[in-house]
Design a protein around this motif. Structure first.
Motif, PDB file in Angstrom:
ATOM      1  N   ALA A  36       0.844  -1.190   0.000  1.00 40.53           N
ATOM      2  CA  ALA A  36       0.000   0.000   0.000  1.00 40.53           C
ATOM      3  C   ALA A  36       0.885   1.247   0.000  1.00 40.53           C
ATOM      4  CB  ALA A  36      -0.896  -0.014   1.240  1.00 40.53           C
ATOM      5  N   SER A  37       0.526   2.215  -0.816  1.00 35.10           N
ATOM      6  CA  SER A  37       1.272   3.475  -0.962  1.00 35.10           C
ATOM      7  C   SER A  37       2.667   3.288  -1.559  1.00 35.10           C
ATOM      8  CB  SER A  37       1.400   4.216   0.373  1.00 35.10           C
ATOM      9  OG  SER A  37       0.137   4.560   0.870  1.00 35.10           O
ATOM     10  N   SER A  38       2.866   2.170  -2.257  1.00 34.57           N
ATOM     11  CA  SER A  38       4.170   1.963  -2.894  1.00 34.57           C
ATOM     12  C   SER A  38       4.293   2.787  -4.171  1.00 34.57           C
ATOM     13  CB  SER A  38       4.366   0.482  -3.221  1.00 34.57           C
ATOM     14  OG  SER A  38       3.327   0.031  -4.059  1.00 34.57           O
ATOM     15  N   GLY A  39       3.150   3.187  -4.735  1.00 35.94           N
ATOM     16  CA  GLY A  39       3.180   3.957  -5.981  1.00 35.94           C
ATOM     17  C   GLY A  39       2.579   3.204  -7.158  1.00 35.94           C
ATOM     18  N   LYS A  40       1.736   2.203  -6.879  1.00 35.81           N
ATOM     19  CA  LYS A  40       1.129   1.412  -7.960  1.00 35.81           C
ATOM     20  C   LYS A  40       0.291   2.284  -8.891  1.00 35.81           C
ATOM     21  CE  LYS A  40      -1.064  -1.206  -5.053  1.00 35.81           C
ATOM     22  NZ  LYS A  40      -0.549  -0.605  -3.805  1.00 35.81           N
ATOM     23  N   SER A  41      -0.609   3.067  -8.301  1.00 38.62           N
ATOM     24  CA  SER A  41      -1.489   3.897  -9.129  1.00 38.62           C
ATOM     25  C   SER A  41      -0.674   4.916  -9.919  1.00 38.62           C
ATOM     26  CB  SER A  41      -2.524   4.615  -8.258  1.00 38.62           C
ATOM     27  OG  SER A  41      -3.264   3.684  -7.512  1.00 38.62           O
ATOM     28  N   ASN A  85      -9.605  -6.293   8.799  1.00 37.14           N
ATOM     29  CA  ASN A  85      -8.329  -6.335   8.086  1.00 37.14           C
ATOM     30  C   ASN A  85      -8.530  -6.140   6.573  1.00 37.14           C
ATOM     31  OD1 ASN A  85      -5.791  -6.793   7.138  1.00 37.14           O
ATOM     32  ND2 ASN A  85      -5.467  -8.710   8.253  1.00 37.14           N
ATOM     33  N   PHE A  86      -8.311  -4.912   6.118  1.00 41.23           N
ATOM     34  CA  PHE A  86      -8.478  -4.583   4.699  1.00 41.23           C
ATOM     35  C   PHE A  86      -7.275  -5.021   3.866  1.00 41.23           C
ATOM     36  CE2 PHE A  86     -11.327  -1.582   6.799  1.00 41.23           C
ATOM     37  CZ  PHE A  86     -12.451  -1.650   6.004  1.00 41.23           C
ATOM     38  N   ASP A  87      -6.245  -5.532   4.526  1.00 37.79           N
ATOM     39  CA  ASP A  87      -5.018  -5.916   3.815  1.00 37.79           C
ATOM     40  C   ASP A  87      -4.906  -7.429   3.645  1.00 37.79           C
ATOM     41  OD1 ASP A  87      -4.547  -3.213   5.222  1.00 37.79           O
ATOM     42  OD2 ASP A  87      -2.972  -3.307   3.708  1.00 37.79           O
ATOM     43  N   HIS A  88      -5.952  -8.159   4.065  1.00 36.79           N
ATOM     44  CA  HIS A  88      -5.949  -9.624   3.982  1.00 36.79           C
ATOM     45  C   HIS A  88      -6.587 -10.075   2.653  1.00 36.79           C
ATOM     46  CE1 HIS A  88      -6.753 -13.821   4.993  1.00 36.79           C
ATOM     47  NE2 HIS A  88      -5.867 -13.679   5.971  1.00 36.79           N
ATOM     48  N   PRO A  89      -6.068 -11.161   2.049  1.00 39.21           N
ATOM     49  CA  PRO A  89      -6.652 -11.641   0.786  1.00 39.21           C
ATOM     50  C   PRO A  89      -8.154 -11.908   0.890  1.00 39.21           C
ATOM     51  CG  PRO A  89      -4.623 -12.837   1.271  1.00 39.21           C
ATOM     52  CD  PRO A  89      -4.876 -11.948   2.443  1.00 39.21           C
ATOM     53  N   GLY A 111      -3.230  -3.591  -7.680  1.00 46.74           N
ATOM     54  CA  GLY A 111      -3.697  -3.780  -6.319  1.00 46.74           C
ATOM     55  C   GLY A 111      -2.657  -4.500  -5.483  1.00 46.74           C
ATOM     56  N   ILE A 112      -2.795  -4.393  -4.151  1.00 50.54           N
ATOM     57  CA  ILE A 112      -1.771  -4.953  -3.263  1.00 50.54           C
ATOM     58  C   ILE A 112      -1.614  -6.465  -3.451  1.00 50.54           C
ATOM     59  CG2 ILE A 112      -1.838  -3.173  -1.467  1.00 50.54           C
ATOM     60  CD1 ILE A 112      -3.779  -4.925   0.139  1.00 50.54           C
ATOM     61  N   LEU A 113      -2.718  -7.154  -3.791  1.00 53.06           N
ATOM     62  CA  LEU A 113      -2.668  -8.626  -3.795  1.00 53.06           C
ATOM     63  C   LEU A 113      -3.090  -9.235  -5.136  1.00 53.06           C
ATOM     64  CD1 LEU A 113      -4.048  -9.100  -0.184  1.00 53.06           C
ATOM     65  CD2 LEU A 113      -1.851  -9.954  -1.017  1.00 53.06           C
ATOM     66  N   VAL A 114      -2.795  -8.533  -6.234  1.00 48.95           N
ATOM     67  CA  VAL A 114      -3.239  -9.069  -7.530  1.00 48.95           C
ATOM     68  C   VAL A 114      -2.417 -10.292  -7.975  1.00 48.95           C
ATOM     69  CG1 VAL A 114      -4.339  -6.971  -8.398  1.00 48.95           C
ATOM     70  CG2 VAL A 114      -1.906  -7.359  -8.864  1.00 48.95           C
ATOM     71  N   PHE A 164       1.691  -7.115   4.643  1.00 48.59           N
ATOM     72  CA  PHE A 164       2.741  -6.939   3.626  1.00 48.59           C
ATOM     73  C   PHE A 164       3.723  -8.098   3.702  1.00 48.59           C
ATOM     74  CE2 PHE A 164       6.860  -5.520   2.081  1.00 48.59           C
ATOM     75  CZ  PHE A 164       6.513  -5.111   0.806  1.00 48.59           C
ATOM     76  N   GLU A 165       4.143  -8.412   4.921  1.00 47.11           N
ATOM     77  CA  GLU A 165       5.155  -9.458   5.087  1.00 47.11           C
ATOM     78  C   GLU A 165       4.598 -10.863   4.812  1.00 47.11           C
ATOM     79  OE1 GLU A 165       6.590  -8.458   8.968  1.00 47.11           O
ATOM     80  OE2 GLU A 165       7.784  -6.791   8.181  1.00 47.11           O
ATOM     81  N   ASP A 166       3.345 -11.100   5.205  1.00 45.05           N
ATOM     82  CA  ASP A 166       2.780 -12.447   5.074  1.00 45.05           C
ATOM     83  C   ASP A 166       2.216 -12.739   3.684  1.00 45.05           C
ATOM     84  OD1 ASP A 166       3.388 -12.792   7.698  1.00 45.05           O
ATOM     85  OD2 ASP A 166       1.353 -12.543   8.457  1.00 45.05           O
ATOM     86  N   PHE A 167       1.641 -11.720   3.032  1.00 49.82           N
ATOM     87  CA  PHE A 167       0.906 -11.997   1.787  1.00 49.82           C
ATOM     88  C   PHE A 167       1.443 -11.259   0.560  1.00 49.82           C
ATOM     89  CE2 PHE A 167      -2.308 -12.221   5.275  1.00 49.82           C
ATOM     90  CZ  PHE A 167      -2.437 -13.608   5.287  1.00 49.82           C
ATOM     91  N   ILE A 168       1.882 -10.003   0.736  1.00 54.70           N
ATOM     92  CA  ILE A 168       2.262  -9.217  -0.445  1.00 54.70           C
ATOM     93  C   ILE A 168       3.701  -9.523  -0.867  1.00 54.70           C
ATOM     94  CG2 ILE A 168       2.463  -6.896  -1.420  1.00 54.70           C
ATOM     95  CD1 ILE A 168       0.329  -6.000   0.639  1.00 54.70           C
ATOM     96  N   LEU A 169       4.631  -9.388   0.083  1.00 52.94           N
ATOM     97  CA  LEU A 169       6.042  -9.627  -0.244  1.00 52.94           C
ATOM     98  C   LEU A 169       6.290 -11.017  -0.845  1.00 52.94           C
ATOM     99  CD1 LEU A 169       8.792  -8.265  -0.228  1.00 52.94           C
ATOM    100  CD2 LEU A 169       9.127  -9.070   2.131  1.00 52.94           C
ATOM    101  N   PRO A 170       5.626 -12.082  -0.334  1.00 53.50           N
ATOM    102  CA  PRO A 170       5.859 -13.406  -0.938  1.00 53.50           C
ATOM    103  C   PRO A 170       5.434 -13.503  -2.410  1.00 53.50           C
ATOM    104  CG  PRO A 170       4.850 -13.651   1.229  1.00 53.50           C
ATOM    105  CD  PRO A 170       4.788 -12.187   0.895  1.00 53.50           C
TER     106      PRO A 170
END
Ligand code: ADP
Ligand code: MG
Length: 243
Positions: free
Chosen positions: A31-36, A75-79, A129-132, A186-192
């Motif tokens: 989130a806020s990495s600059g995707k958009s 948790n809005f950051d969970h798959p 998106g964070i989890l695409v 981020f550590e559990d779902f996005i980074l992997p």
């Protein structure tokens, strides 16, 4: 002909359906990495092409009344926060040249509202998106996968600025949500999912060279499509490629 099999088999769908499949790009990152921002830069440079952006945020499940009462615990950051089945069917339809209705999610009410956005098939479809990259079926629809890699302190700083100044939240709530949900997700779902990327962009939208290279590559691929349209015989040698 028997010489090729499985994924290497030439595709003739373009001929059969009278259209060439669109080029699908996935853009993931924290989130806020600059995707958009990266998507906007790609679109700006591809102005002469038909490009459409679909964001994963449109596919958030609406919150129940019970969940709304405890919204700070959601948790809005969970798959599981996303309706991935609906996202998948929309992307499959777009990939096959069909128009779709993308849900319209309201971040103030945390509900999907009725007025869906109609999206027409295009030459290029960007899904961001964070989890695409989380679901393999969604990943497999992508011809190019980009991961925007921005340091955690930069992402947190941007998030604090956005949520306090733009959304009017207090800093304690923002920091609590970050340590409770955003950082662990981020550590559990996005980074992997970074390992699935074809291209990793350091510094996101600041990286003009990376954006230029990506746009050049897309143009090359779209050029091949055009070549196939002009010379129908070439369809027989075109393969379903994964970059
Ligand atoms: P994402 O879509 O990954 O959440 P955004 O592209 O919306 O990220 O960027 C988050 C915030 O950071 C926005 O306010 C945006 O304007 C800002 N931002 C993004 N990229 C940069 C950059 N390269 N330099 C400065 N600010 C940026
Ligand atoms: Mg965004």
């Amino acid at each position: 002909n028997g010489s090729v099999s499985g994924e290497d088999q030439p595709t003739t769908s373009g001929v059969e359906n009278g259209h060439q499949e669109p080029f699908v790009i996935g853009v993931a990152g924290g989130a806020s990495s600059g995707k958009s921002t990266v998507c906007k830069m790609i679109i700006d440079q591809l102005r002469d092409q038909r490009v459409v952006v679909v964001t994963q945020e449109s596919f958030y499940y609406g919150l129940s009344d019970e969940e709304l009462v405890h919204v700070h615990d959601y948790n809005f950051d969970h798959p599981d926060a996303f309706d991935t089945e609906l996202l998948l069917s929309c992307m499959e339809n777009l990939k096959h040249g069909k128009a779709v209705d993308i849900p319209n999610y309201n971040f103030k009410t945390y509900k999907s509202v009725a007025s869906a956005r109609k999206v027409n098939p295009s030459d290029v479809i960007i899904l961001e998106g964070i989890l695409v990259f989380h679901d393999s079926r969604v990943r497999d629809l992508m011809n190019m996968k980009i991961f925007v890699d921005t340091d955690a302190d930069v992402r947190l700083t941007r998030r604090i600025r956005r949520d306090t100044i733009e959304k009017g939240r207090d800093i304690k709530t923002v920091l609590d949500q970050y340590s409770k949900f955003v950082k662990p997700a981020f550590e559990d779902f996005i980074l992997p999912t970074k390992k699935y990327a074809d291209i990793i962009i350091p510094r996101g939208g600041d990286n003009d060279v990376a954006i230029d290279l990506i746009v050049q590559h897309i143009r090359t691929k779209l050029g091949q499509h055009d070549l196939c349209k002009v010379h129908p015989n070439l369809y027989v040698i075109q393969t379903t490629y994964q970059i």
